[in-house]
Design an enzyme around this catalytic site. Structure first.
Site, PDB file in Angstrom:
ATOM      1  N   GLY A 120       0.826  -1.196   0.000  1.00 42.71           N
ATOM      2  CA  GLY A 120       0.000   0.000   0.000  1.00 42.71           C
ATOM      3  C   GLY A 120       0.859   1.244   0.000  1.00 42.71           C
ATOM      4  O   GLY A 120       2.064   1.181   0.199  1.00 42.71           O
ATOM      5  N   TYR A 125       2.911   9.560   3.311  1.00 40.69           N
ATOM      6  CA  TYR A 125       4.334   9.872   3.308  1.00 40.69           C
ATOM      7  C   TYR A 125       5.210   8.641   3.183  1.00 40.69           C
ATOM      8  O   TYR A 125       6.423   8.719   3.274  1.00 40.69           O
ATOM      9  CB  TYR A 125       4.703  10.670   4.554  1.00 40.69           C
ATOM     10  CG  TYR A 125       4.772   9.889   5.838  1.00 40.69           C
ATOM     11  CD1 TYR A 125       6.001   9.646   6.440  1.00 40.69           C
ATOM     12  CD2 TYR A 125       3.632   9.389   6.445  1.00 40.69           C
ATOM     13  CE1 TYR A 125       6.079   8.936   7.612  1.00 40.69           C
ATOM     14  CE2 TYR A 125       3.706   8.682   7.619  1.00 40.69           C
ATOM     15  CZ  TYR A 125       4.934   8.447   8.202  1.00 40.69           C
ATOM     16  OH  TYR A 125       5.009   7.748   9.364  1.00 40.69           O
ATOM     17  N   THR A 132       5.557   4.305   1.588  1.00 41.17           N
ATOM     18  CA  THR A 132       5.059   3.172   0.839  1.00 41.17           C
ATOM     19  C   THR A 132       5.359   1.924   1.650  1.00 41.17           C
ATOM     20  O   THR A 132       6.443   1.810   2.215  1.00 41.17           O
ATOM     21  CB  THR A 132       5.775   3.070  -0.519  1.00 41.17           C
ATOM     22  OG1 THR A 132       5.808   4.371  -1.086  1.00 41.17           O
ATOM     23  CG2 THR A 132       5.040   2.143  -1.455  1.00 41.17           C
ATOM     24  N   VAL A 133       4.398   1.015   1.713  1.00 41.83           N
ATOM     25  CA  VAL A 133       4.603  -0.172   2.527  1.00 41.83           C
ATOM     26  C   VAL A 133       4.774  -1.388   1.625  1.00 41.83           C
ATOM     27  O   VAL A 133       3.982  -1.617   0.710  1.00 41.83           O
ATOM     28  CB  VAL A 133       3.430  -0.393   3.506  1.00 41.83           C
ATOM     29  CG1 VAL A 133       3.706  -1.587   4.392  1.00 41.83           C
ATOM     30  CG2 VAL A 133       3.211   0.838   4.350  1.00 41.83           C
ATOM     31  N   ASP A 172      -5.639   8.484  15.593  1.00 46.50           N
ATOM     32  CA  ASP A 172      -6.067   8.178  14.228  1.00 46.50           C
ATOM     33  C   ASP A 172      -6.625   6.762  14.180  1.00 46.50           C
ATOM     34  O   ASP A 172      -6.267   5.975  13.302  1.00 46.50           O
ATOM     35  CB  ASP A 172      -4.895   8.352  13.261  1.00 46.50           C
ATOM     36  CG  ASP A 172      -5.362   8.415  11.813  1.00 46.50           C
ATOM     37  OD1 ASP A 172      -6.550   8.691  11.590  1.00 46.50           O
ATOM     38  OD2 ASP A 172      -4.539   8.176  10.912  1.00 46.50           O
TER      39      ASP A 172
END
Lengths: 528, 236
Positions: free
Chosen positions: A201, A205, A207-208, A315
């Site tokens: 994903g 800030y 990218t995994v 969050d």
């Protein structure tokens, strides 16, 4: 029951997909290599289990009551299936990993080599080759009674390994190098110790990627943070790392390692299979009430832990709650929210959802505290039961507030002293919304005992000061049906270590609609 | 930037340098409109960094600038690198114009950003600190309720304790002691400065506020604080 000599390689040349046609798409051979050499002679094996189901293979080997197996697998199938196999391995004791010098992790290597090695080892052990494979484990004899000193090494080393497991200094500051050598000579903290597998994903800030550690074969999630030349390290990354470094809890995602280069910063997290959002998509129409209880308990356990350390998550949403294959829930994505102004819009086009935000913050209050996270947890609670979000606002803060007023009623100066002084408060909001019973709004509550609704009501209280705390919520009667030992667990122990805690099969499953009918055929400990 | 540090490894010289650099951080922080806690974080970062790093290797003023920048991120009071650089430039050359946006400026900005990463690595990302400020506030409220209203109104105890605490960041006291202990000592010293007696019950007032501190510890921290004031006389 059997004991092993210096090296015992158990070759279970079973094609695990045998008897189910060509579903595997290739032959998967699993090899278990139990390397005792460094663990000292004569480790006692008291249980060996081999589970094979159409979708997964699970091996576990109980050493001294501790689950601790070493498994080498060679596959000729895709990476996806490989990871499935790996994910299902039980929480392998780090001690074994650390201490097995002869450990091999073989990825799509030639099968010949392994067969060779296994044959050799078997010959050394004096095991006879049988007609089709090798001698079955269960038929091994020469059982000795366990000696206390056999277990000693294992336990001592296990403790040591546990402590240093999770940060960029996985050896806990000690130098283990002279004691045993890594096969590959790879170090933590360097980029080439990890192999990227696939992209999972992309966030605002970072990218995994899914990755695999070349040091110990663990699956990891690699969060690659883009560095901006003019601004340096994003502050969210700094917050996330500095907060997570101090947090060690079974319900908080584990930060293994940090890799920094000139251009990028990579956080190496433990790999967790899915998240609550995906889980709810897979099981639409509300989750099993028992599973909701287990998830809620873990969520509140994590929150209680961070709140006791004066940290707010800020969050909370289903996407940030990771779910492991067992059903362990882990809080993730720390530091993505700011303290004083929760972001409405991130740098990308993605709009941060308002659905889980409490009315006081929506009204513009900035002196929020732990009650902020409790509201989010309450919304997620209802979403899990009902299958749809509790307050799905569409446009803006005001629409979001109206959604909340429709259930809880419009606050007045009498019902909420001080509300009219909040920045976004408007006196003209007289919609004549009366507070309603939750069971009239969300039908699932009517089918469940009253204490479920009571907990939800206490979490979704309008006035932040009156909202239940995470610690108190854990002692709410709603959780009375869980086995009692869950209340006394140490921070780092998962609730699934308590006997009797496991997920029930969900009623709805979009991947296998018939699953429910044959669920009794499934081995225990499986969830979905 | 000018380098005021002396090359000699003399420890008293090093202490003086650190004192001056911290003075620089605090002044710059005030000029940039930073609140007390971000300034405190910047100083703590600086002290933590030089606990393990050597002054001979790293330019202290560059580290200080990066500490200010980093603390803005940690405490969520965001600062722009350009503001920091201009304010620092003015500190060294009072009355001069802001720097031109030329090659030299970009180089300086890149060094600040690179140094930030260096600090993060050196501190192993442990950059969130618990500060004594909130404890001091809490202690002040408790002590006020114990004191005679007039005695409180006559003497600037709160202001003095707060100033003492802020001044303590000139030295590494903040990274050597627990925040509770530091807050308590600042209050203790302020009360003693004005000779205000807190009515004692079975236990001393400070034992009630903070259970794990001893008289000896208070005195040790007090000595360190007073040494900092001696240092000021030497450095300015």
């Amino acid at each position: 029951m059997w004991t092993a000599g210096s090296v015992c390689v158990a070759y279970l040349g079973k094609r695990w997909h045998q008897g189910r046609g060509q579903a595997g798409g290739g032959s998967v051979m699993l090899w278990a290599m139990f390397c005792w050499e460094s663990l000292g002679p004569g480790i006692h094996v008291d249980d060996f289990r081999y589970h094979s189901t159409p979708s997964e293979v699970l091996w576990s080997l109980c050493l001294n009551g501790q689950c601790c197996c070493y498994c080498c697998c060679e596959l000729q199938v895709g990476q996806g299936e490989f990871s499935q196999v790996h994910n299902l391995l039980p929480d392998v004791s780090d001690a074994v990993r650390f201490h097995s010098c002869s450990h091999h992790w073989i990825l799509s290597d030639s099968m010949q080599n392994l067969r060779h090695a296994a044959t050799e080892a078997f010959q050394r052990l004096g095991l006879k080759q049988r007609h089709m494979g090798y001698q079955e484990l269960g038929e091994l004899d020469g059982v000795e009674t366990p000696q206390p000193q056999w277990f000693h090494t294992l336990q001592v080393r296990r403790l040591r390994a546990q402590r240093g497991r999770s940060n960029s200094d996985p050896l806990g500051g000690k130098n283990f190098q002279p004691e045993f050598q890594w096969n590959t000579g790879l170090q933590f903290g360097t980029a080439n110790s990890y192999l990227n597998l696939e992209k999972l994903g992309e966030g605002a800030y970072a990218t995994v990627y899914k990755g695999i550690s070349r040091i110990n074969g663990h699956l990891v999630a690699l969060k690659v943070i883009r560095m901006k030349t003019e601004e340096g390290v994003p502050f969210t990354a700094i917050r996330e790392a500095s907060l997570l470094k101090g947090l060690k809890h079974a319900n908080i995602v584990l930060l293994h390692d940090i890799i920094h280069t000139r251009e990028s910063l990579t956080f190496v997290f433990e790999y967790v299979q899915t998240d609550l959002a995906q889980y709810m998509i897979q099981h639409p129409g509300g989750l099993h009430p028992w599973n909701v209880r287990i998830f809620m308990f873990q969520l509140l356990r994590g929150l209680s832990y961070i709140h006791s350390r004066r940290i707010l998550h800020r969050d909370l949403k289903p996407q940030n709650l990771l779910i492991s294959y067992l059903g362990e829930l882990k809080l993730a994505d720390f530091g993505l929210a700011r303290s004083k102004s929760i972001p409405c819009q991130t740098y990308s086009a993605e709009v941060v959802t308002l659905w889980y935000r409490p009315p006081d913050v929506l009204l513009g209050s900035t002196d929020y505290s732990t009650a902020l996270d409790i509201w989010g947890a309450g919304c997620i609670f209802i979403e899990m039961l009902q299958g749809v979000p509790a307050f799905p606002g569409v446009a803006d803060v005001f629409e979001q507030l109206v959604k909340i007023w429709r259930v809880l009623g419009v606050p007045t100066e009498e019902s909420w002293p001080g509300v009219s002084e909040l920045p976004n408060y408007k006196a003209e909001w007289f919609l004549h919304c009366k507070p309603q019973q939750f069971r009239d709004v969300w039908k699932r509550f009517a089918q469940l005992p009253y204490k479920t609704e009571d907990l939800a009501q206490q979490m979704l209280t309008m006035i932040p000061k009156e909202r239940i705390s995470a610690q108190d919520a854990l002692h709410h009667p709603y959780f009375n049906t869980l086995p009692l030992p869950v209340m006394q667990l140490r921070d780092t122990v998962s609730v699934f270590k308590v006997p009797g805690v496991r997920l029930e099969t969900e009623v709805n499953d979009i991947f296998s609609p018939n699953r429910r009918m044959k669920s009794f055929l499934m081995p225990q400990g499986k969830c979905w | 930037m000018e380098n005021n540090s002396t090359a000699a490894g003399d420890s008293s010289n090093e202490t003086k340098t650190h004192f001056r650099v911290c003075r620089f951080i605090i002044e710059t922080g005030v000029k940039l409109g930073m609140r007390s806690v971000p300034v405190a974080t910047a100083c703590s970062l600086y002290h933590k960094f030089f606990q393990t790093a050597s002054l001979q290797v790293y330019e202290p003023y560059l580290v200080a600038m990066s500490c200010i920048y980093l603390s803005g991120k940690v405490e969520e009071q965001h600062l722009r690198t350009r503001d920091i650089i201009n304010v620092c430039h003015r500190y060294f050359r009072p009355g001069s114009d802001p720097l031109e946006l030329d090659e030299k400026f970009w180089e300086l900005r890149d060094s600040v950003v690179q140094c930030e990463l260096l600090i993060l690595r050196q501190l192993n990302f442990h950059v969130s600190f618990e500060h004594p400020h909130k404890y001091l506030l809490h202690y002040l409220l408790s002590v006020r309720s114990l004191l005679n209203r007039h005695a409180w109104a006559r003497t600037p105890i709160a202001e003095t304790a707060w100033a003492l605490l802020k001044d303590s960041y000139h030295g590494p006291v903040c990274v050597r002691h627990q925040p509770q202990h530091l807050a308590l000592t600042a209050l203790y010293l302020a009360l003693h400065t004005y000779g205000v007696q807190v009515p004692a019950g079975e236990r001393e007032w400070w034992q009630v506020l903070c259970e794990d501190i001893t008289k000896a510890q208070i005195e040790a921290i007090m000595t360190e604080l007073l040494q900092l004031y001696d240092m000021e006389a030497k450095c300015t």
